[in-house]
Structure formats: structure tokens, C-alpha cells
Scaffold this motif. Structure first.
Motif, short mmCIF file in Angstrom:
data_model
loop_
_atom_site.label_atom_id
_atom_site.label_comp_id
_atom_site.label_asym_id
_atom_site.label_seq_id
_atom_site.Cartn_x
_atom_site.Cartn_y
_atom_site.Cartn_z
N ILE A 73 65.69 52.33 48.88
CA ILE A 73 66.03 53.25 49.98
C ILE A 73 66.80 52.47 51.03
CG2 ILE A 73 65.11 54.72 51.82
CD1 ILE A 73 62.59 55.03 49.98
N ASN A 75 68.67 52.95 54.89
CA ASN A 75 68.85 53.76 56.09
C ASN A 75 70.26 53.55 56.61
OD1 ASN A 75 68.81 55.05 58.56
ND2 ASN A 75 67.21 53.76 59.45
N LEU A 81 63.64 54.76 59.76
CA LEU A 81 62.96 55.58 58.77
C LEU A 81 61.55 55.02 58.59
CD1 LEU A 81 65.55 56.09 55.87
CD2 LEU A 81 64.78 57.80 57.51
N LEU A 83 58.26 55.05 56.29
CA LEU A 83 57.90 55.40 54.92
C LEU A 83 56.48 54.94 54.59
CD1 LEU A 83 61.29 54.17 53.54
CD2 LEU A 83 60.55 56.54 53.48
N THR A 84 55.73 55.82 53.96
CA THR A 84 54.39 55.51 53.46
C THR A 84 54.29 56.04 52.03
OG1 THR A 84 53.40 57.60 54.18
CG2 THR A 84 53.47 55.81 55.80
N SER A 87 55.00 59.64 51.72
CA SER A 87 56.39 60.09 51.83
C SER A 87 56.95 60.57 50.50
CB SER A 87 57.28 58.95 52.36
OG SER A 87 56.85 58.50 53.62
N SER A 138 58.60 45.32 51.45
CA SER A 138 57.84 46.52 51.15
C SER A 138 56.97 46.25 49.93
CB SER A 138 58.79 47.70 50.87
OG SER A 138 58.07 48.83 50.44
N THR A 157 52.76 51.02 55.54
CA THR A 157 53.89 51.65 56.23
C THR A 157 55.07 50.69 56.25
OG1 THR A 157 52.39 52.88 57.68
CG2 THR A 157 54.69 52.71 58.39
N MET A 188 61.53 62.37 48.82
CA MET A 188 61.18 61.48 49.93
C MET A 188 61.26 62.27 51.23
SD MET A 188 63.16 58.07 51.30
CE MET A 188 64.62 59.00 51.82
N THR A 190 60.32 61.98 55.50
CA THR A 190 59.92 61.11 56.61
C THR A 190 59.98 61.92 57.90
OG1 THR A 190 62.09 60.30 57.35
CG2 THR A 190 61.15 59.24 55.40
#
Length: 204
Positions: A73, A75, A81, A83-84, A87, A138, A157, A188, A190
Motif C-alpha cells: 500500500i 499513500n 493513512l 491501517l489495522t 481495515s 509493518s 496499527t 481496504m 481507512t
């Protein structure tokens, strides 16, 4: 594992090769799926965000309780953004929707967390595409062993500032439709995006 009700499914099968390399594009692309970057990678690219789904690890897990999906992903257009695991939602051809599996579920019920990461290929695919951007760590899903250059703690997160990107592996319950030869949609959502972003893909 709870199920929601709407469209979503996934992909995967059997035994794994030893190392991950980018697969050249082969075969005809199916109708009703997003543009392919490689044999197993599909992309939805917009002015705000780029969302890539790779099914190379997925196709080897058709008989398992959970399936892996590699994601990237980027941005491109908002301040941040957030994200979890919540999401992401997977939908199958029958309209079933699946939430991400939790770290606890995976550690207790899935054996291939480390092997799946050996099959990851998106780092090589996005290297030039995201060359002017910054990668942020991540790890939404766990591994059992430490991996060189990778954080060991699970991330709950991930915050991506503008011109930041992430790579990760997320997991979903095995779809009842099966994987190979089936089409899925990964969504996805958010707080920063008015509308969700989704990638339509097939597992080959």
C-alpha cells in the motif's frame, strides 16, 4: 472465526519452493480482475492510494485453515493513512466476507507463517515503482522466528504519511469456494478515505 455476509474469497495451494523471486507474466488475464504486475500480483492505482495484492504465497495453502495474501500500500494523496487488521476484508464469489485472522488465531492454528514470507515477491516488484517513496515498517501478522531486517513484534496499527508505503502479509479464513481458479476481492478501508479501495484478483 466469525463470518460476515457479502462478497469475498481467496487463493492458495500445496508445497512451497525454497526462495521467492519475481514471476514473469504468464497466461491470459481473466476478465473482471484488476491489472496485473506479474503472474500473481494485481494492482489498483489511484491518485490517493495504490493497493497491490499478490497471491504467490496464497496458492500453496488451499488445504489450510487460513490463507496468506501479500499486500503493498502506498499513500500518494492524503496527510496520513491509518491501517489495522480491521481495515481489510476478503470477499469471495459467493458473497461471503472474511475479516483478517488475529495473531492469536494464526499462532494457534497455522503452521506456515515463516514459510509464507519466503514466498513473498512484492519487494522486488515495487522497488522501482515506489523508488521515490519511503517504506514504513509493518507486521500485521506474526512469525515464529526472527527474520533479518524485520521487526519481531506484531504491529496493530500502521500509519503511512504521504509518500510512504508498506509491505506486509495478512491472513484470512479459508474460503469454502476453494482458491485456484477462483476470483476474490480484497477491500481496504481507512478513516482518512471517503470510499474504500479494493483489488479484484484471481488465484492461479
Amino acid at each position: 472465526m466469525r463470518r460476515i455476509a457479502a462478497p469475498l474469497v481467496l487463493l492458495i495451494v500445496g508445497i512451497v519452493p525454497s526462495c521467492a523471486t519475481r514471476q514473469p507474466m504468464t497466461g491470459q488475464q481473466a476478465a473482471d480482475v484488476d491489472r496485473k504486475l506479474s503472474t500473481f500480483a494485481f494492482i489498483e492505482e489511484g491518485t490517493i492510494a495504490t493497493f497491490i495484492v499478490d497471491t504467490r504465497p496464497t496458492r500453496y495453502r488451499e488445504k489450510e485453515k487460513y490463507i496468506p495474501v501479500e499486500i503493498a500500500i502506498a499513500n500518494r494523496g492524503v496527510k496520513r493513512l491509518t491501517l489495522t487488521r480491521e481495515s481489510f476484508t476478503l470477499s469471495d464469489e459467493n458473497g461471503n466476507r472474511f475479516p483478517c485472522a488475529s495473531p492469536k488465531e494464526l499462532l494457534e492454528g497455522y503452521e506456515f507463517l515463516d514459510l509464507d514470507r519466503n514466498l513473498a515477491e512484492l519487494n522486488g516488484i515495487v522497488f522501482n515503482r515506489f523508488a521515490a517513496m519511503t517504506q514504513y515498517p509493518s507486521k500485521l501478522s506474526p512469525t515464529r522466528f526472527d527474520r533479518p531486517g524485520e521487526r519481531t513484534l506484531v504491529t496493530d496499527t500502521v500509519t503511512l504519511p504521504r509518500y510512504g508505503y508498506m509491505l506486509d502479509m495478512i491472513y484470512f479464513p479459508q474460503p469454502s469456494t476453494g482458491l485456484k481458479g477462483h476470483k476474490f476481492e480484497l477491500t481496504m478501508s481507512t478513516p482518512e478515505l471517503t470510499d474504500p479501495v479494493f483489488v479484484k484478483f484471481e488465484v492461479k
